[in-house]
Design a protein around this motif. Structure first.
Motif, PDB file in Angstrom:
ATOM      1  N   VAL A  51      50.359  18.652  -7.498  1.00  0.00           N
ATOM      2  CA  VAL A  51      49.793  19.011  -8.801  1.00  0.00           C
ATOM      3  C   VAL A  51      50.956  19.309  -9.741  1.00  0.00           C
ATOM      4  CG1 VAL A  51      48.212  20.502 -10.070  1.00  0.00           C
ATOM      5  CG2 VAL A  51      47.790  20.010  -7.652  1.00  0.00           C
ATOM      6  N   SER A  52      51.155  18.465 -10.741  1.00  0.00           N
ATOM      7  CA  SER A  52      52.293  18.625 -11.637  1.00  0.00           C
ATOM      8  C   SER A  52      52.150  19.886 -12.477  1.00  0.00           C
ATOM      9  CB  SER A  52      52.427  17.402 -12.549  1.00  0.00           C
ATOM     10  OG  SER A  52      51.247  17.198 -13.299  1.00  0.00           O
ATOM     11  N   ALA A  53      53.282  20.425 -12.885  1.00  0.00           N
ATOM     12  CA  ALA A  53      53.308  21.694 -13.614  1.00  0.00           C
ATOM     13  C   ALA A  53      52.496  21.623 -14.895  1.00  0.00           C
ATOM     14  CB  ALA A  53      54.751  22.075 -13.924  1.00  0.00           C
ATOM     15  N   GLU A  54      52.430  20.430 -15.512  1.00  0.00           N
ATOM     16  CA  GLU A  54      51.721  20.275 -16.776  1.00  0.00           C
ATOM     17  C   GLU A  54      50.230  20.576 -16.651  1.00  0.00           C
ATOM     18  OE1 GLU A  54      55.482  18.082 -16.798  1.00  0.00           O
ATOM     19  OE2 GLU A  54      53.776  18.143 -15.416  1.00  0.00           O
ATOM     20  N   SER A  55      49.692  20.527 -15.431  1.00  0.00           N
ATOM     21  CA  SER A  55      48.258  20.748 -15.239  1.00  0.00           C
ATOM     22  C   SER A  55      47.944  22.060 -14.528  1.00  0.00           C
ATOM     23  CB  SER A  55      47.652  19.581 -14.447  1.00  0.00           C
ATOM     24  OG  SER A  55      47.702  18.399 -15.205  1.00  0.00           O
ATOM     25  N   LEU A  56      48.949  22.821 -14.162  1.00  0.00           N
ATOM     26  CA  LEU A  56      48.687  24.072 -13.445  1.00  0.00           C
ATOM     27  C   LEU A  56      47.971  25.089 -14.329  1.00  0.00           C
ATOM     28  CD1 LEU A  56      51.974  24.502 -11.358  1.00  0.00           C
ATOM     29  CD2 LEU A  56      49.703  23.804 -10.558  1.00  0.00           C
ATOM     30  N   ALA A 290      43.021  13.455 -12.983  1.00  0.00           N
ATOM     31  CA  ALA A 290      41.610  13.734 -12.726  1.00  0.00           C
ATOM     32  C   ALA A 290      41.180  15.016 -13.441  1.00  0.00           C
ATOM     33  CB  ALA A 290      41.362  13.853 -11.224  1.00  0.00           C
ATOM     34  N   LEU A 291      41.974  16.075 -13.309  1.00  0.00           N
ATOM     35  CA  LEU A 291      41.652  17.339 -13.972  1.00  0.00           C
ATOM     36  C   LEU A 291      41.613  17.169 -15.485  1.00  0.00           C
ATOM     37  CD1 LEU A 291      43.945  19.748 -11.906  1.00  0.00           C
ATOM     38  CD2 LEU A 291      41.447  19.670 -11.810  1.00  0.00           C
ATOM     39  N   ARG A 292      42.614  16.490 -16.018  1.00  0.00           N
ATOM     40  CA  ARG A 292      42.715  16.348 -17.468  1.00  0.00           C
ATOM     41  C   ARG A 292      41.634  15.441 -18.034  1.00  0.00           C
ATOM     42  NH1 ARG A 292      48.807  14.581 -17.976  1.00  0.00           N
ATOM     43  NH2 ARG A 292      48.377  14.556 -20.229  1.00  0.00           N
ATOM     44  N   SER A 293      41.341  14.329 -17.342  1.00  0.00           N
ATOM     45  CA  SER A 293      40.316  13.409 -17.852  1.00  0.00           C
ATOM     46  C   SER A 293      38.924  14.021 -17.737  1.00  0.00           C
ATOM     47  CB  SER A 293      40.375  12.068 -17.118  1.00  0.00           C
ATOM     48  OG  SER A 293      40.134  12.217 -15.730  1.00  0.00           O
ATOM     49  N   GLY A 294      38.656  14.735 -16.650  1.00  0.00           N
ATOM     50  CA  GLY A 294      37.359  15.388 -16.502  1.00  0.00           C
ATOM     51  C   GLY A 294      37.143  16.452 -17.562  1.00  0.00           C
ATOM     52  N   SER A 295      38.155  17.287 -17.770  1.00  0.00           N
ATOM     53  CA  SER A 295      38.065  18.329 -18.780  1.00  0.00           C
ATOM     54  C   SER A 295      37.929  17.732 -20.174  1.00  0.00           C
ATOM     55  CB  SER A 295      39.312  19.223 -18.701  1.00  0.00           C
ATOM     56  OG  SER A 295      39.266  20.245 -19.668  1.00  0.00           O
ATOM     57  N   LEU A 296      38.680  16.660 -20.424  1.00  0.00           N
ATOM     58  CA  LEU A 296      38.632  15.998 -21.727  1.00  0.00           C
ATOM     59  C   LEU A 296      37.254  15.386 -21.989  1.00  0.00           C
ATOM     60  CD1 LEU A 296      40.201  15.103 -24.248  1.00  0.00           C
ATOM     61  CD2 LEU A 296      40.950  13.078 -22.969  1.00  0.00           C
ATOM     62  N   ALA A 297      36.674  14.752 -20.966  1.00  0.00           N
ATOM     63  CA  ALA A 297      35.335  14.186 -21.110  1.00  0.00           C
ATOM     64  C   ALA A 297      34.325  15.276 -21.445  1.00  0.00           C
ATOM     65  CB  ALA A 297      34.931  13.457 -19.830  1.00  0.00           C
ATOM     66  N   GLU A 323      43.126   7.377 -24.573  1.00  0.00           N
ATOM     67  CA  GLU A 323      44.222   6.460 -24.886  1.00  0.00           C
ATOM     68  C   GLU A 323      45.443   7.226 -25.387  1.00  0.00           C
ATOM     69  OE1 GLU A 323      46.632   3.252 -25.526  1.00  0.00           O
ATOM     70  OE2 GLU A 323      44.720   3.264 -24.450  1.00  0.00           O
ATOM     71  N   GLN A 324      45.230   8.207 -26.228  1.00  0.00           N
ATOM     72  CA  GLN A 324      46.343   8.944 -26.817  1.00  0.00           C
ATOM     73  C   GLN A 324      47.039   9.860 -25.817  1.00  0.00           C
ATOM     74  OE1 GLN A 324      44.866  11.036 -30.251  1.00  0.00           O
ATOM     75  NE2 GLN A 324      44.271   9.179 -31.336  1.00  0.00           N
ATOM     76  N   ARG A 325      46.260  10.505 -24.942  1.00  0.00           N
ATOM     77  CA  ARG A 325      46.829  11.552 -24.088  1.00  0.00           C
ATOM     78  C   ARG A 325      47.156  11.104 -22.669  1.00  0.00           C
ATOM     79  NH1 ARG A 325      42.864  16.734 -25.397  1.00  0.00           N
ATOM     80  NH2 ARG A 325      42.454  16.223 -27.591  1.00  0.00           N
ATOM     81  N   LEU A 326      46.451  10.092 -22.155  1.00  0.00           N
ATOM     82  CA  LEU A 326      46.569   9.776 -20.731  1.00  0.00           C
ATOM     83  C   LEU A 326      47.021   8.347 -20.422  1.00  0.00           C
ATOM     84  CD1 LEU A 326      43.281  11.503 -19.454  1.00  0.00           C
ATOM     85  CD2 LEU A 326      45.568  12.488 -19.675  1.00  0.00           C
ATOM     86  N   ALA A 327      46.678   7.394 -21.268  1.00  0.00           N
ATOM     87  CA  ALA A 327      46.903   5.986 -20.924  1.00  0.00           C
ATOM     88  C   ALA A 327      48.372   5.639 -20.743  1.00  0.00           C
ATOM     89  CB  ALA A 327      46.273   5.072 -21.970  1.00  0.00           C
ATOM     90  N   SER A 328      49.274   6.351 -21.432  1.00  0.00           N
ATOM     91  CA  SER A 328      50.703   6.030 -21.331  1.00  0.00           C
ATOM     92  C   SER A 328      51.223   6.222 -19.909  1.00  0.00           C
ATOM     93  CB  SER A 328      51.511   6.895 -22.298  1.00  0.00           C
ATOM     94  OG  SER A 328      51.357   8.275 -21.990  1.00  0.00           O
TER      95      SER A 328
END
Length: 369
Positions: A51-56, A290-297, A323-328
């Protein structure tokens, strides 16, 4: 079989990190959420458990108070090492990431969803979906209706349709994972690359005395290996290291692994986690995405539940934000996979440059986050 009793605001399909993060986000706003999982907890999943620090911070916010101990107990990963072509390329992981077993993570998030008010049901198979808002969801226990729908059922969901031209024609990739006991492993995620795949190894929790558990997770071509023992033999350094390991339970596997372009929405259904796209495992961002896309949805649906916009507008906002936050991350991981697939004579100068350039290594790490 249950009959339709009420209209849910949201049905979430899939009880992994993507599904539970969406359910928690919406349930906390008062939405009537039904969370469906086809399996049963506790369960093992093929996963790097990184789990990367950006999502902790996001994970800490999602967890119920009684489950936050999961983060305090997690082993921290402060560096990454790549073993390829006889070279060792090391770079700091700062801030440190966390090593958390999927067994514990999924259980904690599932419990947290229930604590937030989501109606959570296990061992329910979704058989079909009809409508484009409201939706009718037919399952193994009956039919349910909802105003909105999130599919976080993973890449194997029978609800996903992967176009033939996006499948890995002629190549079958396997995912394999196992836990092993090892004395005093380094606080690093170690990536062993070889022709036809790779294996990542990182420390987990302490088992007893000086022994600690490590997670070994591999992606490999089916014609190269079909078990972790065969994977270990593909890399001399990994084979030597694994000879000192003691298995902790049975290994698990999954196949096929299929790469395709991200699809965050389809027919009004928001897609989260691996259902939206499968990221190259070696970048270590699967759980985070997964955490970020679920929360974003979930965040994009909240104004719809409040009557401030239509479902179509909420879906459009989600596509744009994804697209802006995750696709890159997917674009960069694809480029890295292509680079690692180059013939050794071509990638040698690239690896030499990476060995000598900390700034470039840090740039590549940042672009997969």
């Amino acid at each position: 079989m249950e009959k339709i009793k009420t209209m849910h605001d949201l049905i979430v399909i899939g009880g992994g990190p993507g599904g539970t993060s969406a359910a928690i986000t919406c349930a906390r706003t008062g939405a009537h959420v039904l969370l469906l999982e086809r399996g049963r907890f506790p369960r093992q999943k093929v996963c790097g458990e990184f789990v990367s620090a950006e999502s902790l911070g996001l994970l800490a916010d999602l967890l119920a108070p009684q489950d936050k101990r999961l983060l305090a107990d997690a082993v921290r990963i402060s560096s990454a090492r790549v073993f390829l072509d006889g070279r060792t390329i090391e770079t700091p992981v700062h801030p440190p990431a966390a090593s958390i077993s999927r067994l514990s993570l999924d259980a904690a998030l599932w419990n947290s969803a229930g604590q937030c008010g989501a109606e959570s049901r296990q061992q329910v198979v979704v058989q079909s979906i009809s409508g484009n808002g409201p939706f009718l969801v037919a399952t193994s226990i009956g039919e349910f209706r909802s105003r909105a729908l999130i599919n976080a059922g993973g890449r194997w969901s029978n609800l996903n349709r992967t176009p033939a031209n996006e499948q890995n024609a002629g190549v079958k990739w396997l995912g394999l994972k196992g836990h092993f006991a090892e004395s005093s492993p380094s606080a690093s995620v170690d990536l062993y690359f070889f022709d036809g795949g790779y294996c990542g190894v990182q420390p987990m929790n302490v088992t007893d005395g000086l022994e600690q558990s490590v997670n070994a997770c591999a992606m490999v071509r089916a014609d190269r290996a079909s078990s972790l023992t065969e994977v270990f033999s593909c890399h001399p350094g990994l084979q030597e290291r694994s000879c000192r390991w003691r298995p902790l339970g049975d290994s698990v596997s999954t196949s096929p692994l299929v790469f395709r372009q991200p699809q965050p929405e389809r027919d009004g259904i928001l897609m989260a986690g691996d259902a939206a796209a499968f990221v190259d495992p070696f970048v270590g961002d699967g759980i985070s995405l997964a955490l970020r896309s679920g929360s974003l949805a979930g965040e994009c649906l909240v104004p719809f539940f409040a009557g401030n916009l239509s479902l179509a507008e909420a879906a459009r906002n989600y596509r744009s934000a994804y697209e802006q936050r995750l696709a890159s991350v997917f674009r960069m991981s694809s480029k890295l996979r292509q680079m690692l697939s180059l013939p050794q004579i071509i990638r040698a100068p690239i690896l030499s440059l990476l060995e000598k350039s900390p700034a470039i290594k840090q740039y590549l790490v940042s672009k997969t986050r």
